[in-house]
Design an enzyme around this catalytic site. Structure first.
Site, mmCIF file in Angstrom:
data_model
loop_
_atom_site.group_PDB
_atom_site.id
_atom_site.type_symbol
_atom_site.label_atom_id
_atom_site.label_comp_id
_atom_site.label_asym_id
_atom_site.label_seq_id
_atom_site.Cartn_x
_atom_site.Cartn_y
_atom_site.Cartn_z
ATOM 1 N N LYS A 34 4.344 -15.048 -0.702
ATOM 2 C CA LYS A 34 5.605 -14.404 -0.321
ATOM 3 C C LYS A 34 6.436 -15.271 0.638
ATOM 4 O O LYS A 34 7.641 -15.453 0.429
ATOM 5 C CB LYS A 34 5.292 -13.052 0.320
ATOM 6 C CG LYS A 34 6.479 -12.316 0.914
ATOM 7 C CD LYS A 34 6.105 -10.905 1.287
ATOM 8 C CE LYS A 34 4.995 -10.834 2.301
ATOM 9 N NZ LYS A 34 5.417 -11.290 3.654
ATOM 10 N N THR A 35 5.797 -15.807 1.666
ATOM 11 C CA THR A 35 6.530 -16.632 2.634
ATOM 12 C C THR A 35 7.069 -17.887 1.966
ATOM 13 O O THR A 35 8.181 -18.336 2.248
ATOM 14 C CB THR A 35 5.622 -17.017 3.825
ATOM 15 O OG1 THR A 35 5.103 -15.823 4.417
ATOM 16 C CG2 THR A 35 6.389 -17.792 4.875
ATOM 17 N N ASP A 217 12.133 -9.491 4.894
ATOM 18 C CA ASP A 217 10.702 -9.549 4.609
ATOM 19 C C ASP A 217 10.051 -8.228 5.010
ATOM 20 O O ASP A 217 10.570 -7.495 5.850
ATOM 21 C CB ASP A 217 10.083 -10.710 5.393
ATOM 22 C CG ASP A 217 8.660 -11.003 4.970
ATOM 23 O OD1 ASP A 217 8.258 -10.564 3.882
ATOM 24 O OD2 ASP A 217 7.949 -11.679 5.741
ATOM 25 N N GLU A 218 8.897 -7.918 4.411
ATOM 26 C CA GLU A 218 8.138 -6.698 4.731
ATOM 27 C C GLU A 218 9.037 -5.450 4.666
ATOM 28 O O GLU A 218 9.016 -4.598 5.552
ATOM 29 C CB GLU A 218 7.496 -6.809 6.126
ATOM 30 C CG GLU A 218 6.654 -8.042 6.352
ATOM 31 C CD GLU A 218 5.340 -8.033 5.576
ATOM 32 O OE1 GLU A 218 5.132 -7.118 4.758
ATOM 33 O OE2 GLU A 218 4.535 -8.957 5.778
ATOM 34 N N GLN A 248 1.171 -2.121 1.014
ATOM 35 C CA GLN A 248 0.859 -2.619 2.354
ATOM 36 C C GLN A 248 1.736 -1.951 3.420
ATOM 37 O O GLN A 248 1.923 -2.495 4.508
ATOM 38 C CB GLN A 248 1.020 -4.139 2.406
ATOM 39 C CG GLN A 248 0.052 -4.868 1.484
ATOM 40 C CD GLN A 248 0.146 -6.370 1.616
ATOM 41 O OE1 GLN A 248 -0.246 -6.960 2.617
ATOM 42 N NE2 GLN A 248 0.684 -7.020 0.587
ATOM 43 N N ARG A 599 -7.309 -9.426 3.451
ATOM 44 C CA ARG A 599 -7.208 -10.553 4.405
ATOM 45 C C ARG A 599 -8.317 -11.570 4.138
ATOM 46 O O ARG A 599 -8.260 -12.699 4.611
ATOM 47 C CB ARG A 599 -7.353 -10.078 5.858
ATOM 48 C CG ARG A 599 -6.362 -9.053 6.396
ATOM 49 C CD ARG A 599 -4.930 -9.416 6.181
ATOM 50 N NE ARG A 599 -4.451 -8.806 4.938
ATOM 51 C CZ ARG A 599 -3.306 -9.120 4.334
ATOM 52 N NH1 ARG A 599 -2.544 -10.069 4.847
ATOM 53 N NH2 ARG A 599 -2.921 -8.516 3.231
#
Length: 713
Positions: A34-35, A217-218, A248, A599
């Site tokens: 994503k980043t 983002d997010e 998430q 994670r």
């Protein structure tokens, strides 16, 4: 450069990166790059002719923003593009358009401790009992209202019951206190920015032109205020790219609204939707259990986790006798891992609540394992840190009475409570700030001559400090530390004082680091950065220590080996999610477990205790229903002497037969009591049954472990 960028992306990533005009929703699963997509998109926009000045990328933590800036820099794309957190963007906007927002540009940002003082005073001003109107509860209610963009006046107008009327009075008093102190709390930063964009079309248009390309983002973690800000900024050009994952969304308790990302297509009907499903982080078996778990949630957008890594080591789910045995086994297994060459900074332990860290810390101390608790805001709550910061705050916002009262006699300089009360009374009579009254203390007849002399010395000292406000922060902080008397006072305080001095030296080091990185160092900007510091920002990936943190703090991080402890009913899912009809809370708890699982790169170790000490009582626990939603029979898999310390197993169902139940049937559970079946998912031996109990709880249980009995009507 287009070809260079394109070659480093998957097909779905390319689709997201090179869609330059119009709304775009990127549904990005964990570990899907994503980043990378966001930073490459910034580079692609600039390559297509967009000025960096017109690009704004917003994320949720300082650490994420810093990572984004660094990655963009390697692509030669960061200069001029504005990359920050939501709160930092709002501070920038409010300082620039302070007049239109009805505030002063040098406002202080009040943290939870400052807010607590203000709300206590507000309840007191309203002559209400803090037992029935606890300050913490009032502050939580006000925060919820602000996140929904309901200001004090609007809430007062609609208040139609006793509690709401009193809450409205407290809310109004609280806002009045903040205004008098020229302070804003975290929620104000968002609410006032949203109102500014809503009430001042010219400002909204200017900012829309300035930020012609908006990347959020997010997006699943936005609350209503953040959603409104994003929508307003993109309203004129429609160039909004929202990146996120409904699976998430774990911050409902602080106002995040999953509906924002779920409704993106209806908000922007011509939006392109891109799914990033390939996972580059975790092994295939870790993704399999994560996928199986999250499938039990209904409020989501369907997507798969497609592994790019092969099957890895077995996932281990283990039951222990109590939390001490669990902690000991975790410590011993970590020693085994390090013996195989695994670095400590590649290992993390996640838990649901901070209190769970105690047993782990004790086990780590006994085992001589270095660790770090990722709870960084604690550093800024230490008395000595708050004392020095209070001096610095006064230099940029003299109206900050909370900071002023903190330092006026710190260290002790003979200015007591009677003196400060007389100054406050004078300020109230003349309708001036406490600081202004302090400067006129020579005119306060009720003050003795000796007190006036001490106050004059104090005011003169602050005036001397203020002369250096425009320069670098670290030298000023060093000067204040020394000349205020703080250093001398702490040196006289023995070992505790020396520890405090070390902490203050660390604060000054952080200021020096800020001075190096900032183009134009500013005390106001430095204080702003500190006030917006979060737990995740404190994680030090370079230290060779095991990381201990809550599941919430783990968001955005990744580790080779992850231990998730205390996966028990009442902890995960948390007891708050087990009451009433609120399936949304239970789904969020499941998402939290999903985040923890994803994670892990190669090793995943999940455990629960059969007994746990809760509020001083040694209580029997029940394994979390989530364990049975992972989709694997752990009776056979994951039995490993390295992580199992006894031969008892809660999952031994060899002697059980699985009865058949039907919807609407009345049943009894040994812990939850009577309940009625809402849903029966027939999966043979792994059938799942959902029951609404008479207590109000709704539980999903794997039938073969539930020990239900039928109740005849």
């Amino acid at each position: 450069m287009h070809n260079t960028l394109s070659q480093q992306l998957t097909a779905s990533q390319r689709k997201a990166v090179f869609h330059t005009e119009g709304p775009l929703l990127v549904l990005a699963g964990p570990g899907s790059g994503k980043t990378r997509v966001i930073t490459y998109r910034i580079a692609a926009l600039i390559e297509s002719g967009v000025r960096p000045y017109n690009i704004c990328a917003i994320t949720f933590t300082n650490k994420a923003a810093e990572e984004m800036r660094n990655r963009a820099m390697t692509l030669g794309a960061s200069a001029g593009a504005y990359i920050s957190t939501f709160h930092s963007l709002c501070v920038r906007i409010l300082r620039q358009y302070a007049d239109q927002a009805g505030i002063h540009p040098n406002f202080s940002i009040y943290d939870s401790s400052d807010q607590a003082r203000c709300i206590k005073q507000a309840v007191k001003n309203c002559e209400l009992d803090t037992t029935n109107f606890s300050p913490a509860r009032m502050l939580d209610a006000i925060s919820t209202l602000k996140n929904k963009l309901i200001d004090a006046e609007s809430f007062k107008t609609g208040a139609d019951d006793f509690f709401s009327v009193k809450l409205a009075e407290i809310y109004l008093s609280y806002q009045h206190i903040l205004s008098e102190l020229n302070g804003l709390d975290f929620d104000d930063l968002l609410m006032k920015t949203a109102f500014l964009l809503q009430d001042c079309p010219d400002v909204c248009r200017q900012l829309g032109d300035r930020f012609g390309y908006l990347l959020i983002d997010e997006y699943q973690d936005t609350n209503h205020a953040q959603y409104s800000i994003a929508k307003a900024l993109a309203s004129n050009h429609n160039n909004i790219c929202a990146t996120g994952d409904p699976d998430q969304s774990i911050y409902r308790w602080r106002g995040a609204d999953i509906r924002n990302i779920m409704a993106f297509e209806s908000d922007w009907p011509d939006a392109m939707i891109v799914k990033l499903e390939e996972n580059f982080r975790s092994t295939a078996n870790i993704l399999a259990v994560a996928d199986h778990l999250i499938a039990f949630n209904r409020n989501r957008k369907l997507k798969k986790l497609i592994p790019t890594k092969p099957e890895g080591e077995s996932i281990r789910v283990t039951g222990f006798e109590d939390e001490n045995e669990e902690a000991h086994a975790v410590a011993q297994h970590i020693k085994e891992l390090t013996g195989k060459g695994v670095s400590l900074n590649d290992i993390a332990i996640f838990y649901r609540v901070n209190a769970q860290s105690r047993a782990l810390e004790e086990a780590f101390v006994r085992s001589k394992l270095p660790y770090q608790i990722v709870r960084g805001v604690e550093f800024y709550r230490r008395k000595e840190i708050r004392d020095l910061l209070a001096y610095l705050k006064i230099l940029v916002n003299p109206d900050d009475e909370i900071a002023l009262l903190r330092i006026i006699n710190t260290p002790a300089r003979g200015i007591g409570k009677v003196t400060t009360e007389r100054i406050r009374a004078y300020a109230a009579r003349h309708r001036i700030s406490f600081f202004e009254a302090l400067k006129k203390s020579n005119n306060i007849d009720s003050l003795p001559k000796a007190a006036k002399a001490k106050l004059a010395v104090f005011i003169n000292m602050l005036g001397q400090f203020a002369k250096d406000v425009a320069g670098k922060v670290a030298p000023l902080a060093e000067r204040v530390f020394t000349e205020s008397g703080l250093a001398e006072s702490l040196r006289a305080g023995g070992p505790d004082g020396l520890n405090a001095i070390e902490n203050l030296n660390e604060l000054i080091n952080s200021a020096a680091e800020y001075d190096k990185q900032a183009e134009q160092p500013s005390l106001l900007d430095y204080l702003q950065q500190i006030s917006l510091f979060s737990d995740t920002d404190a994680y030090d990936a370079a230290s060779d220590r095991v990381a201990l943190m809550t599941l919430h703090a783990a968001k955005g991080l990744e580790f080779e080996h992850v231990f998730i402890v205390g996966v028990e009913d009442g902890l995960l899912p948390h007891e708050r999610s087990n009451s009433g009809e609120d399936d949304e809370q239970l789904e969020e708890e499941r998402r939290l477990f999903f985040v923890g699982i994803t994670r892990a790169k190669t090793g995943l170790y999940i455990s629960h205790a059969r007994y746990r000490t809760v509020r001083g009582q040694f209580l029997r626990t029940i394994a979390s229903e989530f364990l049975f939603e992972l989709g694997t029979d752990f009776t056979e898999q994951g039995r490993d002497d390295d992580f199992d310390v006894d031969d008892h197993d809660d999952y031994d169902s060899s002697s059980q037969t699985v009865p058949r139940f039907k919807k609407g049937q009345l049943v009894r559970h040994e812990k939850f009591g009577l309940g009625r079946i809402k849903e029966f998912l027939d999966m043979g031996e792994n059938s799942v049954i959902t029951i609404k109990f008479n207590s109000g709880q709704t539980k999903s249980l794997v039938l073969k472990y539930a020990n239900l009995s039928e109740v005849d009507i």
